[in-house]
Design a protein around this motif. Structure first.
Motif, PDB file in Angstrom:
ATOM      1  N   MET A 206     -23.083 -10.568 -79.757  1.00 12.63           N
ATOM      2  CA  MET A 206     -23.494 -11.928 -80.092  1.00 12.63           C
ATOM      3  C   MET A 206     -24.971 -11.950 -80.478  1.00 12.63           C
ATOM      4  O   MET A 206     -25.780 -11.195 -79.952  1.00 12.63           O
ATOM      5  CB  MET A 206     -23.231 -12.879 -78.914  1.00 12.63           C
ATOM      6  N   VAL A 207     -25.290 -12.833 -81.416  1.00 11.88           N
ATOM      7  CA  VAL A 207     -26.678 -12.980 -81.850  1.00 11.88           C
ATOM      8  C   VAL A 207     -26.830 -14.349 -82.499  1.00 11.88           C
ATOM      9  O   VAL A 207     -25.896 -14.871 -83.116  1.00 11.88           O
ATOM     10  CB  VAL A 207     -27.073 -11.868 -82.846  1.00 11.88           C
ATOM     11  N   ALA A 208     -28.000 -14.930 -82.352  1.00 11.52           N
ATOM     12  CA  ALA A 208     -28.311 -16.208 -82.999  1.00 11.52           C
ATOM     13  C   ALA A 208     -29.258 -15.944 -84.159  1.00 11.52           C
ATOM     14  O   ALA A 208     -30.321 -15.361 -83.984  1.00 11.52           O
ATOM     15  CB  ALA A 208     -28.948 -17.177 -82.007  1.00 11.52           C
ATOM     16  N   THR A 209     -28.843 -16.351 -85.335  1.00 13.76           N
ATOM     17  CA  THR A 209     -29.682 -16.182 -86.516  1.00 13.76           C
ATOM     18  C   THR A 209     -29.300 -17.237 -87.540  1.00 13.76           C
ATOM     19  O   THR A 209     -28.546 -18.165 -87.223  1.00 13.76           O
ATOM     20  CB  THR A 209     -29.549 -14.749 -87.080  1.00 13.76           C
ATOM     21  N   THR A 210     -29.801 -17.104 -88.746  1.00 12.93           N
ATOM     22  CA  THR A 210     -29.565 -18.135 -89.747  1.00 12.93           C
ATOM     23  C   THR A 210     -28.352 -17.820 -90.625  1.00 12.93           C
ATOM     24  O   THR A 210     -27.927 -16.667 -90.734  1.00 12.93           O
ATOM     25  CB  THR A 210     -30.801 -18.289 -90.656  1.00 12.93           C
ATOM     26  N   HIS A 211     -27.860 -18.861 -91.273  1.00 13.58           N
ATOM     27  CA  HIS A 211     -26.753 -18.695 -92.218  1.00 13.58           C
ATOM     28  C   HIS A 211     -27.176 -17.797 -93.377  1.00 13.58           C
ATOM     29  O   HIS A 211     -26.382 -16.994 -93.870  1.00 13.58           O
ATOM     30  CB  HIS A 211     -26.315 -20.057 -92.749  1.00 13.58           C
ATOM     31  N   ALA A 212     -28.443 -17.909 -93.793  1.00 12.88           N
ATOM     32  CA  ALA A 212     -28.931 -17.100 -94.901  1.00 12.88           C
ATOM     33  C   ALA A 212     -28.846 -15.612 -94.590  1.00 12.88           C
ATOM     34  O   ALA A 212     -28.604 -14.785 -95.475  1.00 12.88           O
ATOM     35  CB  ALA A 212     -30.383 -17.485 -95.234  1.00 12.88           C
ATOM     36  N   ILE A 213     -29.021 -15.259 -93.329  1.00  9.70           N
ATOM     37  CA  ILE A 213     -28.975 -13.862 -92.912  1.00  9.70           C
ATOM     38  C   ILE A 213     -27.540 -13.365 -92.756  1.00  9.70           C
ATOM     39  O   ILE A 213     -27.188 -12.268 -93.207  1.00  9.70           O
ATOM     40  CB  ILE A 213     -29.723 -13.666 -91.572  1.00  9.70           C
ATOM     41  N   ALA A 214     -26.701 -14.161 -92.135  1.00 11.89           N
ATOM     42  CA  ALA A 214     -25.380 -13.665 -91.731  1.00 11.89           C
ATOM     43  C   ALA A 214     -24.186 -14.309 -92.417  1.00 11.89           C
ATOM     44  O   ALA A 214     -23.059 -13.794 -92.305  1.00 11.89           O
ATOM     45  CB  ALA A 214     -25.222 -13.824 -90.216  1.00 11.89           C
ATOM     46  N   GLY A 215     -24.384 -15.406 -93.105  1.00 11.65           N
ATOM     47  CA  GLY A 215     -23.266 -16.175 -93.653  1.00 11.65           C
ATOM     48  C   GLY A 215     -22.302 -15.402 -94.525  1.00 11.65           C
ATOM     49  O   GLY A 215     -21.078 -15.572 -94.434  1.00 11.65           O
ATOM     50  N   GLN A 216     -22.820 -14.524 -95.372  1.00 11.72           N
ATOM     51  CA  GLN A 216     -21.948 -13.794 -96.299  1.00 11.72           C
ATOM     52  C   GLN A 216     -20.945 -12.893 -95.569  1.00 11.72           C
ATOM     53  O   GLN A 216     -19.838 -12.649 -96.047  1.00 11.72           O
ATOM     54  CB  GLN A 216     -22.803 -12.956 -97.249  1.00 11.72           C
ATOM     55  N   HIS A 217     -21.331 -12.410 -94.392  1.00 15.40           N
ATOM     56  CA  HIS A 217     -20.454 -11.519 -93.637  1.00 15.40           C
ATOM     57  C   HIS A 217     -19.343 -12.283 -92.922  1.00 15.40           C
ATOM     58  O   HIS A 217     -18.299 -11.719 -92.622  1.00 15.40           O
ATOM     59  CB  HIS A 217     -21.276 -10.708 -92.640  1.00 15.40           C
ATOM     60  N   VAL A 218     -19.591 -13.570 -92.677  1.00 11.92           N
ATOM     61  CA  VAL A 218     -18.525 -14.413 -92.131  1.00 11.92           C
ATOM     62  C   VAL A 218     -17.446 -14.597 -93.188  1.00 11.92           C
ATOM     63  O   VAL A 218     -16.241 -14.506 -92.906  1.00 11.92           O
ATOM     64  CB  VAL A 218     -19.083 -15.781 -91.683  1.00 11.92           C
ATOM     65  N   ALA A 219     -17.894 -14.848 -94.413  1.00 14.16           N
ATOM     66  CA  ALA A 219     -16.947 -15.043 -95.510  1.00 14.16           C
ATOM     67  C   ALA A 219     -16.081 -13.807 -95.744  1.00 14.16           C
ATOM     68  O   ALA A 219     -14.924 -13.916 -96.177  1.00 14.16           O
ATOM     69  CB  ALA A 219     -17.714 -15.395 -96.789  1.00 14.16           C
ATOM     70  N   LEU A 220     -16.627 -12.637 -95.434  1.00 14.17           N
ATOM     71  CA  LEU A 220     -15.882 -11.387 -95.614  1.00 14.17           C
ATOM     72  C   LEU A 220     -15.041 -11.035 -94.393  1.00 14.17           C
ATOM     73  O   LEU A 220     -14.327 -10.023 -94.389  1.00 14.17           O
ATOM     74  CB  LEU A 220     -16.859 -10.242 -95.903  1.00 14.17           C
ATOM     75  N   GLY A 221     -15.137 -11.876 -93.347  1.00 13.22           N
ATOM     76  CA  GLY A 221     -14.344 -11.654 -92.145  1.00 13.22           C
ATOM     77  C   GLY A 221     -14.872 -10.569 -91.220  1.00 13.22           C
ATOM     78  O   GLY A 221     -14.168 -10.117 -90.306  1.00 13.22           O
ATOM     79  N   LYS A 222     -16.129 -10.155 -91.403  1.00 16.05           N
ATOM     80  CA  LYS A 222     -16.690  -9.070 -90.593  1.00 16.05           C
ATOM     81  C   LYS A 222     -17.263  -9.564 -89.268  1.00 16.05           C
ATOM     82  O   LYS A 222     -17.328  -8.805 -88.300  1.00 16.05           O
ATOM     83  CB  LYS A 222     -17.767  -8.334 -91.387  1.00 16.05           C
ATOM     84  N   ILE A 223     -17.726 -10.819 -89.240  1.00 12.52           N
ATOM     85  CA  ILE A 223     -18.237 -11.435 -88.015  1.00 12.52           C
ATOM     86  C   ILE A 223     -17.748 -12.876 -87.966  1.00 12.52           C
ATOM     87  O   ILE A 223     -17.150 -13.373 -88.935  1.00 12.52           O
ATOM     88  CB  ILE A 223     -19.785 -11.397 -87.953  1.00 12.52           C
ATOM     89  N   LYS A 224     -18.022 -13.552 -86.855  1.00 21.20           N
ATOM     90  CA  LYS A 224     -17.536 -14.919 -86.681  1.00 21.20           C
ATOM     91  C   LYS A 224     -18.700 -15.872 -86.393  1.00 21.20           C
ATOM     92  O   LYS A 224     -19.594 -15.545 -85.602  1.00 21.20           O
ATOM     93  CB  LYS A 224     -16.545 -14.980 -85.529  1.00 21.20           C
ATOM     94  N   ALA A 225     -18.658 -17.033 -87.033  1.00 15.22           N
ATOM     95  CA  ALA A 225     -19.630 -18.081 -86.739  1.00 15.22           C
ATOM     96  C   ALA A 225     -19.039 -18.960 -85.646  1.00 15.22           C
ATOM     97  O   ALA A 225     -18.027 -19.631 -85.860  1.00 15.22           O
ATOM     98  CB  ALA A 225     -19.919 -18.903 -87.997  1.00 15.22           C
TER      99      ALA A 225
END
Length: 328
Positions: A206-225
């Motif tokens: 788990m980590v708290a960061t911004t959508h700009a940093i991690a958002g694209q990986h959510v779309a690819l199904g690699k991590i979860k928001a």
């Protein structure tokens, strides 16, 4: 006797004339603010979202004031390098500080910070960025309810990534631990991209960061928001709820960017900077230019800015004392 009086009057007149002559260059030499380049020192690194927005603001400040405005990155010491540089500059309004909440909260947790929060005064709110809590693909949760249920049973087995350059993420980890009644394993990283790489590799869960940093990986199904750890939802993912609205009011961190000046800068200079800054941040073109930076509007009245920051600092100190957060 008459001659003596005449000589005295002539001498007095001469002294008065000399005083006037000496005063005239001082008055003539006084120039309205600003009359030379303004330096804005920032504690963030080049290319970060804070840096990008700072440059957007600096360019508009240059256009408004008609003098060069230079943004200088002075990183290190959790913001103390930039803070001390401005503190040691002249109190003339030509050296300003662009930073975050750490300016007001750092003295509460760092021994010998070298300054007091009262040494600076808030001038303008530039923007804010709501943080999102992300979980690795190994975590069997997809929303706040299922995540908190899983965390309560597995806190000791979950690693949370922290930024060693930011005490805010440490505060959030301790808050999560307090809510679930356990201690999370805290692992520090020097940058947000490093924490993201660790999350993708499942080195942390788990980590708290911004959508700009991690958002694209959510779309690819690699991590979860999982949810937003801010007072309000982020416009980047408007359908993602906050932990606060889901019944966890303490799981909030405020990440914002503001312009500061030394507290003893002349009032007329501060008023000038505030007035121009108000025009800049309320301009629709500024809000448009903000979008690519990943920052969002911080809709706070200028007149309330200092009091909001002061109250936030008091609350932070209370939490820091309770959660035993301190840095040497």
């Amino acid at each position: 006797m008459i001659a003596a009086r005449s000589l005295f009057r002539a001498g007095a007149a001469g002294v008065m004339a000399l005083c006037v002559a000496l005063a005239v260059p001082a008055v003539a030499g006084a120039q309205p603010y600003p009359s030379k380049a303004i330096q804005i020192v920032t504690s963030v690194g080049p290319g970060s979202n804070f840096d990008q927005l700072g440059r957007v603001f600096a360019e508009r400040l240059r256009q408004k004031l008609g003098v060069p405005v230079v943004l200088e990155n002075a990183t290190g010491g959790q913001g103390l390098v930039a803070t001390r540089r401005v503190l040691n500059a002249k109190s003339d309004g030509y050296t300003l500080l662009l930073t975050s909440s750490g300016l007001a909260t750092m003295p509460a947790i760092v021994k010998n910070a070298g300054y007091k929060a009262e040494d600076f005064v808030a001038v303008a709110p530039l923007g804010q960025v709501p943080f999102i809590l992300y979980a690795s693909s190994s975590v069997p949760a997809t929303d706040i309810a299922s995540f908190m249920s899983y965390l309560k049973s597995n806190a000791a087995n979950l690693n949370m990534g922290l930024l060693t350059t930011s005490h805010i993420t440490t505060m959030l980890a301790r808050k999560f631990g307090k809510v679930v009644g356990g201690e999370l394993v805290e692992i520090g990283y020097r940058s947000s991209p490093e924490t993201l790489s660790a999350l993708l590799a499942n080195d942390i869960q788990m980590v708290a960061t911004t959508h700009a940093i991690a958002g694209q990986h959510v779309a690819l199904g690699k991590i979860k928001a999982i949810g937003v750890v801010a007072d309000e939802r982020t416009q980047a993912v408007p359908d993602l709820p906050t932990f606060k609205e889901m019944g966890y009011p303490t799981l909030v961190i405020n990440v914002w960017e503001a312009l500061f000046a030394k507290a003893d800068v002349p009032k007329d200079v501060l008023d000038k900077i505030r007035a121009v800054s108000r025009e800049i941040v309320s301009d629709p073109s500024y809000l448009t230019a903000m979008v690519p930076t990943g920052m969002e509007p911080w809709r706070i009245p200028f007149d309330s800015l200092q009091s909001v920051i002061d109250e936030e600092a008091k609350a932070f100190k209370k939490d820091a004392d309770e959660l035993k957060i301190s840095f040497d």
